[in-house]
Design an enzyme around this catalytic site. Structure first.
Site, mmCIF file in Angstrom:
data_model
loop_
_atom_site.group_PDB
_atom_site.id
_atom_site.type_symbol
_atom_site.label_atom_id
_atom_site.label_comp_id
_atom_site.label_asym_id
_atom_site.label_seq_id
_atom_site.Cartn_x
_atom_site.Cartn_y
_atom_site.Cartn_z
ATOM 1 N N SER A 94 0.836 -1.203 0.000
ATOM 2 C CA SER A 94 0.000 0.000 0.000
ATOM 3 C C SER A 94 0.864 1.243 0.000
ATOM 4 C CB SER A 94 -0.897 0.038 1.234
ATOM 5 O OG SER A 94 -1.561 1.292 1.322
ATOM 6 N N TYR A 131 -2.010 -0.271 10.268
ATOM 7 C CA TYR A 131 -2.213 -0.778 8.904
ATOM 8 C C TYR A 131 -1.012 -0.404 8.022
ATOM 9 C CZ TYR A 131 -4.073 -0.836 4.119
ATOM 10 O OH TYR A 131 -4.237 -1.040 2.770
HETATM 11 P P1 NAD Z 1 -12.097 -4.701 -0.057
HETATM 12 O O1 NAD Z 1 -12.475 -4.413 1.352
HETATM 13 O O2 NAD Z 1 -12.990 -4.257 -1.159
HETATM 14 O O3 NAD Z 1 -11.828 -6.254 -0.243
HETATM 15 C C1 NAD Z 1 -11.197 -7.007 0.741
HETATM 16 C C2 NAD Z 1 -11.408 -8.471 0.459
HETATM 17 O O4 NAD Z 1 -10.759 -9.217 1.473
HETATM 18 C C3 NAD Z 1 -12.870 -8.912 0.471
HETATM 19 O O5 NAD Z 1 -13.069 -9.866 -0.560
HETATM 20 C C4 NAD Z 1 -13.018 -9.575 1.852
HETATM 21 O O6 NAD Z 1 -14.011 -10.571 1.851
HETATM 22 C C5 NAD Z 1 -11.646 -10.176 2.014
HETATM 23 N N1 NAD Z 1 -11.247 -10.441 3.385
HETATM 24 C C6 NAD Z 1 -11.242 -9.582 4.428
HETATM 25 N N2 NAD Z 1 -10.795 -10.199 5.532
HETATM 26 C C7 NAD Z 1 -10.502 -11.466 5.170
HETATM 27 C C8 NAD Z 1 -9.995 -12.590 5.870
HETATM 28 N N3 NAD Z 1 -9.701 -12.537 7.174
HETATM 29 N N4 NAD Z 1 -9.826 -13.746 5.190
HETATM 30 C C9 NAD Z 1 -10.134 -13.829 3.875
HETATM 31 N N5 NAD Z 1 -10.607 -12.789 3.169
HETATM 32 C C10 NAD Z 1 -10.788 -11.632 3.807
HETATM 33 O O7 NAD Z 1 -10.660 -4.063 -0.211
HETATM 34 P P2 NAD Z 1 -9.761 -3.688 -1.476
HETATM 35 O O8 NAD Z 1 -9.689 -2.215 -1.555
HETATM 36 O O9 NAD Z 1 -10.140 -4.481 -2.675
HETATM 37 O O10 NAD Z 1 -8.348 -4.168 -0.895
HETATM 38 C C11 NAD Z 1 -7.632 -5.263 -1.399
HETATM 39 C C12 NAD Z 1 -6.193 -5.136 -0.935
HETATM 40 O O11 NAD Z 1 -5.640 -3.914 -1.421
HETATM 41 C C13 NAD Z 1 -6.049 -5.090 0.592
HETATM 42 O O12 NAD Z 1 -4.876 -5.783 0.956
HETATM 43 C C14 NAD Z 1 -5.881 -3.606 0.870
HETATM 44 O O13 NAD Z 1 -5.193 -3.375 2.061
HETATM 45 C C15 NAD Z 1 -5.081 -3.199 -0.350
HETATM 46 N N6 NAD Z 1 -5.134 -1.762 -0.635
HETATM 47 C C16 NAD Z 1 -6.300 -1.152 -0.942
HETATM 48 C C17 NAD Z 1 -6.293 0.215 -1.208
HETATM 49 C C18 NAD Z 1 -7.549 0.966 -1.582
HETATM 50 O O14 NAD Z 1 -7.488 2.212 -1.641
HETATM 51 N N7 NAD Z 1 -8.671 0.309 -1.851
HETATM 52 C C19 NAD Z 1 -5.089 0.934 -1.147
HETATM 53 C C20 NAD Z 1 -3.925 0.261 -0.837
HETATM 54 C C21 NAD Z 1 -3.945 -1.091 -0.586
#
Ligand code: NAD
Length: 258
Positions: free
Chosen positions: A150, A164
């Site tokens: 991230s 985080y």
């Molecule tokens: P999201 O919340 O839309 O999706 C998260 C997914 O993880 C969902 O499918 C959820 O069911 C699953 N999940 C959550 N806890 C879980 C667990 N304990 N076991 C199995 N599955 C689990 O989030 P996103 O934005 O798609 O994020 C995906 C990745 O990208 C994450 O690692 C997040 O930290 C990272 N990220 C996101 C952003 C952003 O701005 N959206 C920025 C930087 C990094």
């Protein structure tokens, strides 16, 4: 371009929505055999699987909580039972859990954030290791592990997101050790580091707030999950990235330039 992904066995943790789901779809379009994972089946699972399985690959839903070591182990076992091995692991499961400033962080919250973002990736990778090694031996190329970092891993995260951000920085770092000690096994380790993407991750913000924040980025907006997906294909494909390991690819619209 990604022709060698056809038939590859790809496990994507936390992939029932957002960035993970877009990755699952991209791999399915390229003929891969994909494990879609979430803690529990989403309400629209049947229609999602029907849509994804009408593409060129095969997608199976595997439930499991990867924030526990036992859950990570079971998910890897379930994936191998379904597809016979593993060629690519994408450690995508992650999230804020909640926003808590330093004064409010207790042991329970510390464990929840680090279990979800750090333990999950380490344990899934650990249990996948023998299968990835076998994949590399059998194919004569490389297997691939992809972490999802991230922008917060560089900047320290926004309000209440310090743990985080630190957990993501931990991911940015730990792959260096894995590169040093597991390249001999034919495994590559790389990180996709998203900036701000419009997913449920930002469900606490309304449309105007997102537009205002996005206007501050060089690209002028949040990213869309499908704009992150090709980077996973790139790191998964030996033909594209067979000599690339230990790297972080920042997909952030210019939001942060390390
Ligand atoms: P999201 O919340 O839309 O999706 C998260 C997914 O993880 C969902 O499918 C959820 O069911 C699953 N999940 C959550 N806890 C879980 C667990 N304990 N076991 C199995 N599955 C689990 O989030 P996103 O934005 O798609 O994020 C995906 C990745 O990208 C994450 O690692 C997040 O930290 C990272 N990220 C996101 C952003 C952003 O701005 N959206 C920025 C930087 C990094």
């Amino acid at each position: 371009m990604f022709g060698d992904l056809k038939g590859k066995r790809v496990l994507v943790t936390g992939s029932t929505q957002g960035i993970g789901l877009a990755a699952v779809e991209a791999f399915a379009r390229h003929g891969a055999l994909v494990g879609m994972n979430g803690r529990k089946a989403p309400a629209d699972l049947d229609s999602t699987l029907a849509r994804l399985n009408a593409l060129d690959g095969e997608v199976a839903f595997l439930s499991g909580d990867v924030s526990s070591s036992e859950g990570a182990k079971r998910l890897v076992e379930d994936f191998v039972a379904r597809f016979g091995g593993i060629d690519v692991v994408i450690n995508n499961a992650g999230g804020l859990v909640a926003r808590k400033p330093l004064e409010e962080i207790d042991d329970e919250f510390f464990d929840a954030v680090t279990d979800l973002n750090a333990r999950s990736a380490l344990m899934v990778t650990k249990y996948a290791l023998p299968h990835l090694k076998e994949s590399a031996t059998q194919s004569g190329t490389t297997a691939s592990v992809i972490l999802v970092g991230s922008v917060a891993g560089y900047t320290g995260g926004g309000p209440g997101a310090g743990l985080y951000g630190a957990a993501k920085a931990w991911l940015h770092n730990i792959q260096k050790n894995w590169v040093n000690f597991h390249t001999k096994d034919g495994i590559r380790f790389n990180t996709v580091s998203p900036g701000t993407f419009d997913t449920a991750f930002h469900a606490d913000k309304d449309t105007d707030t997102k537009a205002r924040i996005g206007a501050g980025f060089p690209m002028g907006r949040f990213g869309k999950p499908e704009e992150c997906a090709p980077t996973f294909l790139f790191f998964a494909s030996h033909a594209c990235s067979g000599y690339i390991t230990g790297q972080i690819l920042d997909v952030n619209g210019g939001q942060y330039m390390p």
